[in-house]
Each structure stands twice: as C-alpha cells, then as structure tokens.
Write an enzyme that holds these catalytic residues in place. Sequence first.
Site, PDB file in Angstrom:
ATOM      1  N   THR A 282     -17.701  28.999  51.554  1.00  0.00           N
ATOM      2  CA  THR A 282     -16.915  28.889  52.771  1.00  0.00           C
ATOM      3  C   THR A 282     -17.772  29.462  53.895  1.00  0.00           C
ATOM      4  OG1 THR A 282     -14.816  29.466  53.863  1.00  0.00           O
ATOM      5  CG2 THR A 282     -15.690  31.081  52.305  1.00  0.00           C
ATOM      6  N   GLY A 283     -17.452  29.087  55.111  1.00  0.00           N
ATOM      7  CA  GLY A 283     -18.256  29.576  56.227  1.00  0.00           C
ATOM      8  C   GLY A 283     -19.063  28.469  56.869  1.00  0.00           C
ATOM      9  N   PHE A 284     -20.081  28.861  57.603  1.00  0.00           N
ATOM     10  CA  PHE A 284     -20.849  27.938  58.429  1.00  0.00           C
ATOM     11  C   PHE A 284     -21.648  26.952  57.558  1.00  0.00           C
ATOM     12  CE2 PHE A 284     -24.271  26.849  61.445  1.00  0.00           C
ATOM     13  CZ  PHE A 284     -23.490  26.448  62.512  1.00  0.00           C
ATOM     14  N   GLY A 285     -21.111  25.725  57.451  1.00  0.00           N
ATOM     15  CA  GLY A 285     -21.600  24.766  56.475  1.00  0.00           C
ATOM     16  C   GLY A 285     -23.050  24.360  56.646  1.00  0.00           C
TER      17      GLY A 285
ATOM     18  N   THR B 120     -12.490  27.256  54.251  1.00  0.00           N
ATOM     19  CA  THR B 120     -12.330  26.216  53.234  1.00  0.00           C
ATOM     20  C   THR B 120     -11.580  26.781  52.034  1.00  0.00           C
ATOM     21  OG1 THR B 120     -14.436  25.242  53.876  1.00  0.00           O
ATOM     22  CG2 THR B 120     -13.676  24.744  51.647  1.00  0.00           C
TER      23      THR B 120
ATOM     24  N   ARG C 221     -19.112  14.997  62.518  1.00  0.00           N
ATOM     25  CA  ARG C 221     -19.825  16.100  61.852  1.00  0.00           C
ATOM     26  C   ARG C 221     -19.266  16.306  60.430  1.00  0.00           C
ATOM     27  NH1 ARG C 221     -18.172  21.204  59.381  1.00  0.00           N
ATOM     28  NH2 ARG C 221     -19.959  22.599  59.479  1.00  0.00           N
ATOM     29  N   VAL C 222     -20.147  16.416  59.468  1.00  0.00           N
ATOM     30  CA  VAL C 222     -19.748  16.701  58.092  1.00  0.00           C
ATOM     31  C   VAL C 222     -20.364  18.036  57.694  1.00  0.00           C
ATOM     32  CG1 VAL C 222     -19.980  15.961  55.692  1.00  0.00           C
ATOM     33  CG2 VAL C 222     -19.534  14.269  57.476  1.00  0.00           C
ATOM     34  N   GLY C 223     -19.564  18.888  57.085  1.00  0.00           N
ATOM     35  CA  GLY C 223     -20.051  20.203  56.680  1.00  0.00           C
ATOM     36  C   GLY C 223     -20.571  20.210  55.252  1.00  0.00           C
ATOM     37  N   ASP C 224     -20.615  21.380  54.680  1.00  0.00           N
ATOM     38  CA  ASP C 224     -21.155  21.548  53.327  1.00  0.00           C
ATOM     39  C   ASP C 224     -20.181  21.117  52.231  1.00  0.00           C
ATOM     40  OD1 ASP C 224     -19.526  23.676  54.199  1.00  0.00           O
ATOM     41  OD2 ASP C 224     -20.347  25.033  52.696  1.00  0.00           O
TER      42      ASP C 224
ATOM     43  N   SER D 164      -6.914  25.209  58.635  1.00  0.00           N
ATOM     44  CA  SER D 164      -8.327  24.896  58.374  1.00  0.00           C
ATOM     45  C   SER D 164      -8.504  23.963  57.178  1.00  0.00           C
ATOM     46  CB  SER D 164      -9.102  26.196  58.127  1.00  0.00           C
ATOM     47  OG  SER D 164      -8.507  26.909  57.060  1.00  0.00           O
TER      48      SER D 164
ATOM     49  N   THR E 187     -11.413  21.035  53.241  1.00  0.00           N
ATOM     50  CA  THR E 187     -11.445  21.708  54.545  1.00  0.00           C
ATOM     51  C   THR E 187     -11.304  20.705  55.688  1.00  0.00           C
ATOM     52  OG1 THR E 187     -12.769  23.219  55.915  1.00  0.00           O
ATOM     53  CG2 THR E 187     -13.984  21.515  54.771  1.00  0.00           C
TER      54      THR E 187
END
Length: 289
Positions: free
Chosen positions: A204-207, A153, A181-184, A52, A171
């Site tokens: 960490t988790g759903f960004g 992450t 797609r870009v996360g947090d 990850s 991450t």
Amino acid sequence: MKSSNFPLIISTWDFGMKANRVTWKILMSGGSSLDAVEKGINAVEKDPDVTSVGYGGIPNAEGYTELDAAIMSGPEHKAGAVAGLREIATPISVARKVMEKTNSILLVGEGAFEFALRNGFKRVDLLTGKARQKWLKWKRGKTAKKMDESHDTIGLLLLDSKRNIYAGCSTSGLAMKIPGRVGDSPIIGAGLYVDNEIGAAASTGFGEQTMMFCGSFLVVENMRRGMSPQRACEEVLRRMVSKGKEKWVGFIALNKEGEYAASSLKKEFPYAIYCKEEQIIQKSKIVKG
Ligand code: ASP
C-alpha cells in the site's frame, strides 16, 4: 509474529478487519479459499465509507472513479487483474474472472469494463456524495492536504488450512490522479505476489515507487533467500531509501510457516490479523528514511 494454526489471514489498514471477518466466515463454512479472498475484499469495495477502495473511492482529476485490483492463486500460480476500471463496484471479482476465464492477466479501461458487462457485472455510479465533495473541494483548490497523499489499498493475504497461499488487492488509487494513471496494485509483482512454496506480500502507499522496485516480488524473493517476513519487507524499504526514494510505502507479508509482518517507511500503518487464536489490529514496524 507467528501463528501455528491455519488458516491465517492478514490485510492492510483498519478496514482489513472487515475483510478478514468475511474471509474467515467463508472458510469456516467450507467455502473455497479464492471465494474467501474475493468476498472479503468485496466487503471493503462495497463500503461507501472507505473512500480509497471500490464504490465511493475518491475520483481522478476529472471526477471519474477508476479502480485497480488483482488476485493471485498460489497453488496454480495464476493471476488476474484489472486497471482503470470505471463503473463497476467490485473490481476484485472482475480480476478473478480475468484469471479464470481468459488467457490474459490484465485488462484495462474500456476493455475491462466491456468484459465485466459481458460477465454479468452491473454498471454502477461509483461517485458518492462524499467522494464528489472531496473532489469539488480539491478542484476549488481548498484542500490543504496534497491529494496524492490520500489513498490506501486493501491488500489481503491468506495461508489456508492446506497451507496454500492466496492474495488479493483493490484500490481507487491515488486521489485526483491523472486520468488513466495505473498504480502498483494491478501489477503482479508490484502490488502483490504469491509463491506457494515461499509466501506472499502486498503493498500500500505510493504505487509508482513500489513499481520501480517490483516491491511485492522482491519481498517474496527475500523470504526465499531465508529472511523472515519482517526483514524481507524492511530490506525492500531500505533499498528504496538507498536510491533516494522516500515516498510513503508499506508492505504486509507472510510465509509458508505462518510467520507474518508489516513494515513501512517513516510512518506506521495498521494491519489486521485473523486466525483462531487472535483477531487483532497491529501497527507496522517503521523503517526510517
Ligand atoms: N498503492 C496505491 C496506488 O498507488 C495507493 C495506496 O495504496 O495508497 O494506486
């Protein structure tokens, strides 16, 4: 929890211990705090068994591994980040170069890749056999588990011996994400945040959920208003729940006094603590949905 001895390092997940050890070693041999954060995270990025983060990260829906990372220095209140970076194994190091060598904060995609090459980074095929097998299985529709639940992450926070604060995160984002797609993680204030007078947080988790609440910034602001790191994390998670947002998210946080904590929604996650007195893995406290 509190440590009265600095340096203090905390980081997300079991693999955080690997990062912490490297960070500690660099600090103890007189290295700089930024080197310590960067190299600690590099150790996880380069590990092909961590699927990850960095090299060996699970790819996006088209089979390309796209990496996000950010670094922040408390004393200078400076940050650097990269998003959607392909074919470079150590995005945290590129993020640091963005911070130190440009007037920008966030470079994305092709531009980030070209910047990395210009700064001496090597082009690497990030897709290991293991990650490719997972992707192929998903493509054939044989993966039972929802792939947007497959992530994690590395976020690392350091309170150094001068009581300056630094943070980094890295991450490969949500497995099988939409290309682009870009996360947090590379978003300052979402994936991580430092205020050198107050403390730091990382997520960490759903960004997408964390971004909607400027999660890490809000944790630090809660500490500024007098909350302990534990309460500061929990309040952000409760705010998410109050707005009907209940995807899995976790935070780690520390303050200038050496208090630290981790909290997550519904399900715990391990985080790694490293200081002179203890080197342990603990579980986050849960906020019920
Ligand atoms: N926060 C990361 C992202 O949304 C993934 C994770 O930490 O689980 O990209």
